[in-house]
Write a protein that holds these residues in place. Sequence first.
Motif, PDB file in Angstrom:
ATOM      1  N   PRO A   1       0.813  -1.222   0.000  1.00  0.00           N
ATOM      2  CA  PRO A   1       0.000   0.000   0.000  1.00  0.00           C
ATOM      3  C   PRO A   1       0.844   1.268   0.000  1.00  0.00           C
ATOM      4  O   PRO A   1       1.845   1.359   0.694  1.00  0.00           O
ATOM      5  CB  PRO A   1      -0.789  -0.095   1.304  1.00  0.00           C
ATOM      6  CG  PRO A   1      -0.498  -1.426   1.898  1.00  0.00           C
ATOM      7  CD  PRO A   1       0.687  -1.994   1.215  1.00  0.00           C
ATOM      8  N   LEU A   2       0.406   2.216  -0.805  1.00  0.00           N
ATOM      9  CA  LEU A   2       0.991   3.553  -0.777  1.00  0.00           C
ATOM     10  C   LEU A   2       0.125   4.486   0.061  1.00  0.00           C
ATOM     11  O   LEU A   2       0.615   5.453   0.632  1.00  0.00           O
ATOM     12  CB  LEU A   2       1.113   4.126  -2.199  1.00  0.00           C
ATOM     13  CG  LEU A   2       2.120   3.442  -3.116  1.00  0.00           C
ATOM     14  CD1 LEU A   2       2.020   4.003  -4.532  1.00  0.00           C
ATOM     15  CD2 LEU A   2       3.534   3.602  -2.581  1.00  0.00           C
ATOM     16  N   THR A   3      -1.182   4.173   0.096  1.00  0.00           N
ATOM     17  CA  THR A   3      -2.130   4.924   0.920  1.00  0.00           C
ATOM     18  C   THR A   3      -2.964   3.926   1.719  1.00  0.00           C
ATOM     19  O   THR A   3      -2.926   2.723   1.457  1.00  0.00           O
ATOM     20  CB  THR A   3      -3.062   5.804   0.046  1.00  0.00           C
ATOM     21  OG1 THR A   3      -3.803   4.959  -0.836  1.00  0.00           O
ATOM     22  CG2 THR A   3      -2.278   6.837  -0.742  1.00  0.00           C
ATOM     23  N   LYS A   4      -3.722   4.435   2.658  1.00  0.00           N
ATOM     24  CA  LYS A   4      -4.561   3.578   3.508  1.00  0.00           C
ATOM     25  C   LYS A   4      -5.677   2.941   2.679  1.00  0.00           C
ATOM     26  O   LYS A   4      -6.270   3.588   1.825  1.00  0.00           O
ATOM     27  CB  LYS A   4      -5.152   4.420   4.646  1.00  0.00           C
ATOM     28  CG  LYS A   4      -5.954   3.617   5.656  1.00  0.00           C
ATOM     29  CD  LYS A   4      -6.561   4.524   6.711  1.00  0.00           C
ATOM     30  CE  LYS A   4      -7.404   3.804   7.718  1.00  0.00           C
ATOM     31  NZ  LYS A   4      -8.399   2.907   7.211  1.00  0.00           N
ATOM     32  N   HIS A   5      -5.936   1.668   2.980  1.00  0.00           N
ATOM     33  CA  HIS A   5      -7.016   0.966   2.287  1.00  0.00           C
ATOM     34  C   HIS A   5      -8.377   1.531   2.708  1.00  0.00           C
ATOM     35  O   HIS A   5      -8.510   2.128   3.781  1.00  0.00           O
ATOM     36  CB  HIS A   5      -6.960  -0.539   2.566  1.00  0.00           C
ATOM     37  CG  HIS A   5      -7.025  -0.900   4.020  1.00  0.00           C
ATOM     38  ND1 HIS A   5      -8.178  -0.810   4.762  1.00  0.00           N
ATOM     39  CD2 HIS A   5      -6.070  -1.338   4.871  1.00  0.00           C
ATOM     40  CE1 HIS A   5      -7.937  -1.183   6.000  1.00  0.00           C
ATOM     41  NE2 HIS A   5      -6.655  -1.502   6.103  1.00  0.00           N
ATOM     42  N   PRO A   6      -9.401   1.353   1.859  1.00  0.00           N
ATOM     43  CA  PRO A   6     -10.751   1.811   2.236  1.00  0.00           C
ATOM     44  C   PRO A   6     -11.195   1.185   3.559  1.00  0.00           C
ATOM     45  O   PRO A   6     -10.902   0.019   3.835  1.00  0.00           O
ATOM     46  CB  PRO A   6     -11.619   1.331   1.071  1.00  0.00           C
ATOM     47  CG  PRO A   6     -10.669   1.276  -0.094  1.00  0.00           C
ATOM     48  CD  PRO A   6      -9.361   0.829   0.494  1.00  0.00           C
ATOM     49  N   ASP A   7     -11.898   1.945   4.361  1.00  0.00           N
ATOM     50  CA  ASP A   7     -12.318   1.507   5.693  1.00  0.00           C
ATOM     51  C   ASP A   7     -13.159   0.234   5.684  1.00  0.00           C
ATOM     52  O   ASP A   7     -13.141  -0.521   6.649  1.00  0.00           O
ATOM     53  CB  ASP A   7     -13.101   2.616   6.404  1.00  0.00           C
ATOM     54  CG  ASP A   7     -12.218   3.790   6.797  1.00  0.00           C
ATOM     55  OD1 ASP A   7     -10.993   3.586   6.948  1.00  0.00           O
ATOM     56  OD2 ASP A   7     -12.748   4.896   6.947  1.00  0.00           O
TER      57      ASP A   7
END
Length: 191
Positions: free
Chosen positions: A137-143
């Motif tokens: 991941p480069l950004t946070k995964h969807p909640d």
Amino acid sequence: MKLTRSRLKNLIFLAAIALLIIPQTRTPIQVFLNKGLALFGPSIEDTANLKHITDYNWRLKSINNEVLDFNTVQGKVVLINFWATWCPPCIAEMPSMKALYADYKDKIEFVFVSNEKPKTIKAFLTKNNYTFNVYTPLTKHPDVFNIKGIPRTFLIDTNGNIVIDKTGAANWNSDTVRHTIDSLLNTANAL
């Protein structure tokens, strides 16, 4: 000294405990035990309780340095697997993932996600002859994914509904999974 049944049971128990304590034998034993659990396919979510993905804003980077914008999989059938190379249940279910991937790689999107270093992931894939791409991941995964344990796998339909949500090892090459994917693909092609 005569070996009684009770002493024999105690010796076997102590040997089993020793094998689980020794790091070199612990992982193979745990993988073996989890392969027993991975004989069963995951269950399909009840249609009344389906979770829906509303946020596709997630960026990942493959071990080959390709960036995946998760928005590009919206409207497709997607299988997402969160895993790690050190995780015995993850290792136990990988052969079934490999078989599923071999048959469906051109029909659905596979997103294998690990937080490990690309070098570690590449070595694991090479050692086991796995050809699928793995992302970090480069950004946070969807909640909606709400990862609390691995392996955690989601099968998502073309409308963003999570039709399978499984934590723990499973047989991903099962008839149930294959029939579900085929049904999702047939529905998508009929539109």
